[in-house]
Design a protein around this motif. Sequence first.
Motif, mmCIF file in Angstrom:
data_model
loop_
_atom_site.group_PDB
_atom_site.id
_atom_site.type_symbol
_atom_site.label_atom_id
_atom_site.label_comp_id
_atom_site.label_asym_id
_atom_site.label_seq_id
_atom_site.Cartn_x
_atom_site.Cartn_y
_atom_site.Cartn_z
ATOM 1 N N ASP A 28 11.034 11.343 -8.465
ATOM 2 C CA ASP A 28 10.305 12.395 -8.004
ATOM 3 C C ASP A 28 10.570 12.472 -6.575
ATOM 4 O OD1 ASP A 28 8.673 14.368 -7.471
ATOM 5 O OD2 ASP A 28 6.828 13.399 -8.053
ATOM 6 N N LEU A 29 11.464 13.299 -6.011
ATOM 7 C CA LEU A 29 11.507 13.584 -4.611
ATOM 8 C C LEU A 29 11.073 14.905 -4.091
ATOM 9 C CD1 LEU A 29 15.416 12.766 -4.408
ATOM 10 C CD2 LEU A 29 13.618 11.607 -3.343
ATOM 11 N N THR A 30 10.071 15.765 -4.802
ATOM 12 C CA THR A 30 9.430 16.679 -4.809
ATOM 13 C C THR A 30 8.279 16.716 -3.501
ATOM 14 O OG1 THR A 30 7.677 16.484 -6.317
ATOM 15 C CG2 THR A 30 9.841 17.629 -7.020
ATOM 16 N N GLY A 31 7.689 15.415 -3.718
ATOM 17 C CA GLY A 31 6.622 15.128 -2.677
ATOM 18 C C GLY A 31 5.215 15.878 -3.135
ATOM 19 N N LEU A 32 5.380 16.240 -4.278
ATOM 20 C CA LEU A 32 4.154 17.124 -4.599
ATOM 21 C C LEU A 32 3.240 16.395 -5.593
ATOM 22 C CD1 LEU A 32 6.077 20.559 -5.104
ATOM 23 C CD2 LEU A 32 4.657 19.859 -3.165
ATOM 24 N N LEU A 33 1.769 16.970 -5.610
ATOM 25 C CA LEU A 33 0.815 16.761 -6.687
ATOM 26 C C LEU A 33 0.975 17.443 -7.986
ATOM 27 C CD1 LEU A 33 -2.065 16.153 -4.261
ATOM 28 C CD2 LEU A 33 -0.907 14.338 -5.666
ATOM 29 N N GLU A 74 -2.810 10.780 -0.389
ATOM 30 C CA GLU A 74 -2.532 9.463 -0.755
ATOM 31 C C GLU A 74 -2.968 8.617 0.450
ATOM 32 O OE1 GLU A 74 1.212 9.724 -3.485
ATOM 33 O OE2 GLU A 74 1.543 9.217 -1.606
ATOM 34 N N LEU A 75 -3.129 9.186 1.657
ATOM 35 C CA LEU A 75 -3.317 8.381 2.819
ATOM 36 C C LEU A 75 -4.728 8.347 2.841
ATOM 37 C CD1 LEU A 75 -2.355 7.464 5.713
ATOM 38 C CD2 LEU A 75 -3.300 9.600 6.455
ATOM 39 N N VAL A 76 -5.497 9.385 2.607
ATOM 40 C CA VAL A 76 -7.121 9.600 2.670
ATOM 41 C C VAL A 76 -7.731 8.606 1.623
ATOM 42 C CG1 VAL A 76 -8.970 10.871 2.190
ATOM 43 C CG2 VAL A 76 -7.278 11.774 3.707
ATOM 44 N N HIS A 77 -6.820 8.484 0.544
ATOM 45 C CA HIS A 77 -7.397 7.717 -0.720
ATOM 46 C C HIS A 77 -7.331 6.181 -0.358
ATOM 47 C CE1 HIS A 77 -7.875 6.437 -4.796
ATOM 48 N NE2 HIS A 77 -6.902 5.735 -4.651
ATOM 49 N N LYS A 78 -6.247 5.954 0.397
ATOM 50 C CA LYS A 78 -6.232 4.330 0.613
ATOM 51 C C LYS A 78 -7.274 3.822 1.575
ATOM 52 C CE LYS A 78 -1.936 3.426 -1.263
ATOM 53 N NZ LYS A 78 -2.325 2.498 -2.450
ATOM 54 N N PHE A 79 -7.640 4.969 2.532
ATOM 55 C CA PHE A 79 -8.634 4.573 3.512
ATOM 56 C C PHE A 79 -9.973 4.492 2.923
ATOM 57 C CE2 PHE A 79 -5.120 4.902 6.638
ATOM 58 C CZ PHE A 79 -4.913 3.680 6.720
ATOM 59 N N ASP A 111 0.853 -1.279 -0.131
ATOM 60 C CA ASP A 111 0.011 -0.043 -0.069
ATOM 61 C C ASP A 111 0.857 1.331 -0.112
ATOM 62 O OD1 ASP A 111 -2.647 -1.097 -0.154
ATOM 63 O OD2 ASP A 111 -2.875 -1.039 1.839
ATOM 64 N N PHE A 112 1.914 1.262 0.700
ATOM 65 C CA PHE A 112 2.426 2.581 1.135
ATOM 66 C C PHE A 112 4.071 2.585 0.654
ATOM 67 C CE2 PHE A 112 -1.237 2.885 3.866
ATOM 68 C CZ PHE A 112 -1.485 4.086 3.500
ATOM 69 N N TRP A 113 4.748 1.511 1.290
ATOM 70 C CA TRP A 113 6.211 1.675 1.003
ATOM 71 C C TRP A 113 6.709 1.541 -0.377
ATOM 72 C CZ3 TRP A 113 10.506 -1.695 0.140
ATOM 73 C CH2 TRP A 113 11.787 -1.212 0.647
ATOM 74 N N ILE A 114 6.220 0.342 -0.878
ATOM 75 C CA ILE A 114 6.739 -0.233 -2.336
ATOM 76 C C ILE A 114 6.280 1.260 -3.224
ATOM 77 C CG2 ILE A 114 6.362 -1.402 -4.445
ATOM 78 C CD1 ILE A 114 6.125 -3.884 -2.547
ATOM 79 N N PRO A 115 4.893 2.232 -3.160
ATOM 80 C CA PRO A 115 4.649 2.933 -4.133
ATOM 81 C C PRO A 115 5.590 4.252 -3.942
ATOM 82 C CG PRO A 115 2.615 2.237 -3.515
ATOM 83 C CD PRO A 115 3.680 1.375 -2.501
ATOM 84 N N GLU A 116 5.779 4.236 -2.677
ATOM 85 C CA GLU A 116 6.735 5.569 -2.182
ATOM 86 C C GLU A 116 8.124 5.258 -2.685
ATOM 87 O OE1 GLU A 116 5.349 7.848 -0.462
ATOM 88 O OE2 GLU A 116 7.241 9.103 -0.299
ATOM 89 N N ILE A 117 8.930 4.119 -2.667
ATOM 90 C CA ILE A 117 10.095 3.775 -3.155
ATOM 91 C C ILE A 117 10.100 3.923 -4.784
ATOM 92 C CG2 ILE A 117 11.616 1.858 -3.455
ATOM 93 C CD1 ILE A 117 11.859 3.009 -0.610
#
Lengths: 248, 224
Positions: free
Chosen positions: B137-142, B152-157, B123-129
């Motif tokens: 993309d290290l900007t962390g921006l949409l 992303e967090l809200v979307h997962k839940f 859910d989180f770690w692999i997409p992040e990597i």
Amino acid sequence: MNLTLKIWRQKNANDKGKLVDYKINDVSPDMSFLEMLDVLNEDLINKGDDPVAFDHDCREGICGMCSLYINGEAHGPDRGVTTCQLHMRMFKDGDTIFIEPFRATAFPVIKDLVVDRSAFDRIQHAGGFISINTSGNTVDANTIPVNKHDADEAFEAATCIGCGACVASCKNSSAMLFVGAKVSQFALLPQGRIEATDRVLNMVKQMDEEGFGNCTNTGACEVECPKGISLENIARMNREYLAASLKG
Amino acid sequence: MSGIFNSSIGRKFAMALSAFFLMIFLLQHFAINILSVLSPDAFNSASHFMGTFWVIQYVFQPILIFGVIFHFVMGFILEIRNRNARQISYAKNNGSANSTWMSRNMIWSGLTILAFLVLHFIDFWIPEINTKYIQGDLTGLLPNGDFRYHEELVHKFENPLRVAAYCLAFIFLALHLLHGFSSAFQSVGANNKYTRGLRGFGKAYAIILPLGFIFIALYHHFNH
């Protein structure tokens, strides 16, 4: 009381063994559990059958010889007692009672309900003693001052009778309550400190070589111990072992 | 010192050390996650810092992965050794008479947590990597310029099945910690008259922390 007994019968160490049903009638609630087995054995002998082999000696709860896993608990359903101190009043008329040997790879069955607990002896030989000259010039122990709290804790640890209920009750067949008690009874006293490092290293090494499991701190041993040996003794052994490993 | 980790007590000690590390990590993880409820901006900032600061990414993250793997592998090794220590089981065993369900079933609560970690990594770690180190993309921006972490967090839940799986895993985490917390202290020898207060604290930790994680999952599911 009329009871059904499901007793583990095993001819020898190599036999596969099985549970065998026995009916026993007119059992007095005042009998001890071992007396009930004595009555059963008399009946078996009179019929020409092989009596059930089980360990016993003092029959007053101090020798640690009697064992038995009764209805899923070491020394049966009562607390703070050995099997010889367990009375039939703990059971009801019509009950079915499972009677099995203490189970552990390190406690192989010799016959029926008798298991070989000499692994405990070998652990004791590895360090469960103090080397002291007893050839006539022994110093009176009372000349060495001992803190009362330490003396009490050492005494409580020393009440372990080495019956093996801790191993039998532990889901991992761990002997750490026994070894913890034996390490603690000396570690808490000045006479025992001199050899404390070697003692704990050697006793734990022997315990591991005997094939006992790893303690996972379920606390079952403390509950089933007929002498109420505390888990604090295992924690003390862990501290002693870690300190000894750093030194050694 | 030699041979300590080949001994039964040494293995317990190593297991306890990895448990302490993971319990501290859980606190840190919760501290950041709860920000997602309290302040999405603070959550985004904290997530960006954690996801891009080199000390965390290249020092603490590998230590964490090692700690997780070590705890599981050592758990399996101990379980196998312990099963070998009793090769013939009792016909009748009344384990509940002398020990808690949690203490007797650490392997099963642990395996449930392991299964959850697989889901959590997917859910989180692999997409992040993937985003940071494969796409670069290290900007962390949409695309709209906002931080992506809270979104992303809200979307997962949104998915009720995922929320249910998370809640179930945290219940098993609570069961694991209810025994594991005090067990870790016992294994390092901290069980005497001075440490009795730790048991109450351990129970509180084991219940409150997983409940907090469940609250966060349910909060995002029902509020978005």
